[in-house]
Design an enzyme around this catalytic site. Structure first.
Site, PDB file in Angstrom:
ATOM      1  N   CYS A 145       0.864  -1.188   0.000  1.00  0.00           N
ATOM      2  CA  CYS A 145       0.000   0.000   0.000  1.00  0.00           C
ATOM      3  C   CYS A 145       0.900   1.238   0.000  1.00  0.00           C
ATOM      4  CB  CYS A 145      -0.895  -0.010   1.236  1.00  0.00           C
ATOM      5  SG  CYS A 145      -1.837   1.512   1.457  1.00  0.00           S
TER       6      CYS A 145
ATOM      7  N   CYS B 279       0.562   3.164   3.537  1.00  0.00           N
ATOM      8  CA  CYS B 279       0.952   2.629   4.855  1.00  0.00           C
ATOM      9  C   CYS B 279       1.950   1.485   4.793  1.00  0.00           C
ATOM     10  CB  CYS B 279      -0.292   2.191   5.630  1.00  0.00           C
ATOM     11  SG  CYS B 279      -1.002   0.647   5.039  1.00  0.00           S
TER      12      CYS B 279
ATOM     13  N   CYS C 198      -7.361  -0.945   1.539  1.00  0.00           N
ATOM     14  CA  CYS C 198      -6.321  -1.476   2.419  1.00  0.00           C
ATOM     15  C   CYS C 198      -6.920  -1.694   3.814  1.00  0.00           C
ATOM     16  CB  CYS C 198      -5.161  -0.488   2.487  1.00  0.00           C
ATOM     17  SG  CYS C 198      -3.935  -0.913   3.725  1.00  0.00           S
TER      18      CYS C 198
ATOM     19  N   CYS D  96      -5.071   0.899   6.488  1.00  0.00           N
ATOM     20  CA  CYS D  96      -5.261   2.359   6.514  1.00  0.00           C
ATOM     21  C   CYS D  96      -6.563   2.803   5.858  1.00  0.00           C
ATOM     22  CB  CYS D  96      -4.078   3.067   5.856  1.00  0.00           C
ATOM     23  SG  CYS D  96      -4.054   2.944   4.060  1.00  0.00           S
TER      24      CYS D  96
ATOM     25  N   CYS E 294      -7.953  -5.345  -9.900  1.00  0.00           N
ATOM     26  CA  CYS E 294      -7.612  -4.257 -10.811  1.00  0.00           C
ATOM     27  C   CYS E 294      -7.233  -3.045  -9.939  1.00  0.00           C
ATOM     28  CB  CYS E 294      -8.841  -3.978 -11.669  1.00  0.00           C
ATOM     29  SG  CYS E 294      -8.579  -2.728 -12.904  1.00  0.00           S
TER      30      CYS E 294
HETATM   31 FE    FE Z   1      -2.720   1.118   3.565  1.00  0.00          FE
END
Ligand code: FE
Length: 163
Positions: free
Chosen positions: A81, A84, A130, A133, A153
């Site tokens: 991510c 984070c 995510c 976060c 995607c």
């Molecule tokens: Fe994240």
């Protein structure tokens, strides 16, 4: 009578101690659970994300197809991510779906992302964010390759890469 008062006092002290320990354990457990999640205000996110990252990760925007830096990226490693660092996808699950966005057939672990029904733009899709976060990553479709049959995607802007 004196002995009875003494026994009641000892029982009270032990009971209080036991409740205190239970409460302490619960608080510790809560802080551990909370420490796994990252919560920031929009103002705080704006300080650590570029305007483009903020638009996609926090406002659920979408990058232009074929524009992202990871669309045709083929190095061996792990995609994380961008906000984070949560590890999301392994490079060996990345494939070229021809759709203009980085595509993956699986996540590292299903607990890494959250799946949410998305009915915006007149479509019925499954959004993924995510789990750490809450950042918007992209959408999931049922037209991926075997063995999963799933296509994640993902916006290049929402992810980073570790070799
Ligand atoms: Fe994240």
């Amino acid at each position: 009578m004196k002995n009875l008062i003494c026994c009641i006092s000892i029982f009270s002290i032990l009971s209080c101690n036991s409740i205190g320990q239970t409460k302490q354990k619960t608080n510790t457990q809560l802080s551990t659970n909370m420490s796994n999640k990252i919560e920031k205000s929009n103002e705080e996110w704006k300080k650590v994300l570029s305007p483009e990252q903020f638009n996609i990760l926090r406002e659920k925007g979408t990058e232009m197809p074929y524009s992202g830096k990871y669309y045709l990226h083929n190095e061996k490693g792990t995609y994380v991510c961008a906000a984070c660092g949560n590890e999301l996808f392994k490079s060996d699950t990345k494939f070229n779906a021809g759709c203009g966005w980085p595509s993956f057939s699986d996540v590292i672990d299903s607990s890494k992302v959250v799946y949410t029904q998305d009915k915006t733009l007149g479509m019925e899709r499954t959004e993924i964010t995510c789990a750490k976060c809450g950042g918007h990553l992209g959408h999931v479709f049922n037209d991926g390759p075997i063995p999963t049959g799933i296509r994640y995607c993902i916006n290049s802007v929402s992810i980073g890469f570790k070799k």
